[in-house]
Enzyme design. Structure first.
Site, mmCIF file in Angstrom:
data_model
loop_
_atom_site.group_PDB
_atom_site.id
_atom_site.type_symbol
_atom_site.label_atom_id
_atom_site.label_comp_id
_atom_site.label_asym_id
_atom_site.label_seq_id
_atom_site.Cartn_x
_atom_site.Cartn_y
_atom_site.Cartn_z
ATOM 1 N N HIS A 1 -10.446 3.429 -3.443
ATOM 2 C CA HIS A 1 -11.575 4.307 -3.073
ATOM 3 C C HIS A 1 -11.690 5.541 -3.971
ATOM 4 C CE1 HIS A 1 -8.181 5.986 -0.936
ATOM 5 N NE2 HIS A 1 -8.292 5.188 0.113
ATOM 6 N N LYS B 1 0.824 -1.203 0.000
ATOM 7 C CA LYS B 1 0.000 0.000 0.000
ATOM 8 C C LYS B 1 0.855 1.248 0.000
ATOM 9 C CE LYS B 1 -3.595 2.624 0.313
ATOM 10 N NZ LYS B 1 -4.765 2.673 1.155
#
Ligand code: NCD
Ligand code: ZN
Length: 351
Positions: A180, A105
């Site tokens: 997102h 990430k």
């Protein structure tokens, strides 16, 4: 209209399960709804090593096992490595080989909660990107620039132009999930990208636009990052999620914070949507007349992108009204769920 909707068991491709007592309070909500989840590494301190991810995975499994409702769920947490300026590519490769890391990430430093140790300059990670490209470990990106002079509502679009597009040109073999997404620009960019580029879409960005933050006063429960945008962006996300395009899949970004951290002079970003996530997505797909495409979005596109098997087994949603409570959990760990006080038209059976 049918009274039930049965789907292959879905997965959540982006969730914050936290740690300690909060982990114990929230993990069962995810394990009840999803077979697997990509677990974000932004703990304090962040999960940067194979050993830390392995230990965190054990704590998650213990939290799920401790709740009688989920002890038998078979829930599988999929772990991620938090990238810093100093990440060693060898650590990522070892984590993948040992079956610990499913992805890594990238938080631009200071973009969001617990991202202070994130990456200050993508140029510092060239060796990491080369390795990821070679070993096929997906790179999950929080796609916002952090420059104070860029308007907060423009940070995603500017990130795509300044950083993501050049990165993908330098590394065409890199598998990237833009996490997102909140803008039409992001949806268009991902749609036009090749098979190595995908995006997750949250329930809240499908339901609310930025007006929700200010309805009747300042509303911290609708504050998350990336922040919700204008209505035309919300519409673009709904079209993308319900289109059947395999580049878009489910990722709740469920991000619980204690009340005291949300209702504060400097409130934390994050919406806790895990308890009613599938019901929330189903409401959007139903409104679009696209219920038949919910299964692909929730249960097929994600595993195909990650190269993982589809889940066996099914879950069933029943068409009954359910009133979402104002609070879930007790005392210090009482949290406001997304849709608090609203009626949802579906209920996950067995819940
Ligand atoms: C997340 C958190 O609280 O960890 N917050 C959020 O608003 N989504 C971090 C993140 O994903 O940006
Ligand atoms: Zn997140």
């Amino acid at each position: 209209m049918a009274d039930t909707l049965t789907l292959r068991r879905p997965d959540d491709w982006h969730v914050h399960l936290r740690d300690g007592a909060l982990l114990q309070a929230v993990a069962p909500a995810t394990a009840r709804q999803f077979a697997r989840a990509i677990v974000m590494p932004n703990l304090s301190p962040p999960v940067t090593t194979v050993a830390a991810a392995r230990a965190y995975r054990e704590r998650i499994l213990a939290a799920v096992a401790a709740d009688p409702a989920t002890a038998e769920s078979g829930f599988t947490p999929l772990m991620t490595a938090y990238l810093t300026d100093d990440t060693k590519p060898e650590e990522l490769e070892r984590g993948q080989t040992e079956g610990v890391f499913t992805a890594c990430k990238l938080y631009p430093a200071n973009a969001t909660t617990n991202s202070a140790a994130g990456v200050t300059d993508l140029a510092k990670l060239e060796r990491v990107f080369e390795t990821l490209e070679r070993i096929g470990l997906p790179l999950l990106i929080h796609g916002e620039v952090t420059d104070a002079e860029v308007d907060v509502f423009d940070r995603e679009a500017v990130f795509i132009e300044r950083h993501l597009a050049p990165l993908l040109q330098r590394h065409p073999g890199l598998k990237v999930v833009l996490e997102h997404i909140t803008t039409a620009e992001a949806a268009n960019f991902v749609r036009a990208g090749g098979p190595n580029l995908a995006a997750t879409i949250t329930p809240h960005h499908l339901h609310i636009n930025r007006n929700a933050l200010f309805r009747g006063g300042l509303r911290p429960d609708f504050y998350c990052l990336p922040v919700a945008k204008r209505e035309r962006h919300r519409r673009a996300l709904v079209v993308a999620a319900t289109s059947g395009d395999p580049a878009f899949f489910l990722g709740t970004d469920s991000a619980p914070h204690p009340r005291s951290s949300k209702e504060s002079a400097c409130g934390c970003a994050g919406i806790y949507n895990a308890p009613f996530a599938l019901e929330s997505y189903a409401a959007v797909f139903e409104q679009e007349g696209a219920l038949e495409r919910l299964e692909a979005f929730a249960s097929e596109h994600g595993p195909r992108f990650y190269g993982l098997p589809l889940n066996e087994g099914t879950i069933t949603l029943q068409r009954v009204d359910q009133l979402v409570p104002q609070r879930v959990g007790e005392g210090e760990l009482s949290l406001v769920p997304f849709h608090a006080g609203e009626l949802l038209g579906w209920r996950l059976a067995g819940g």
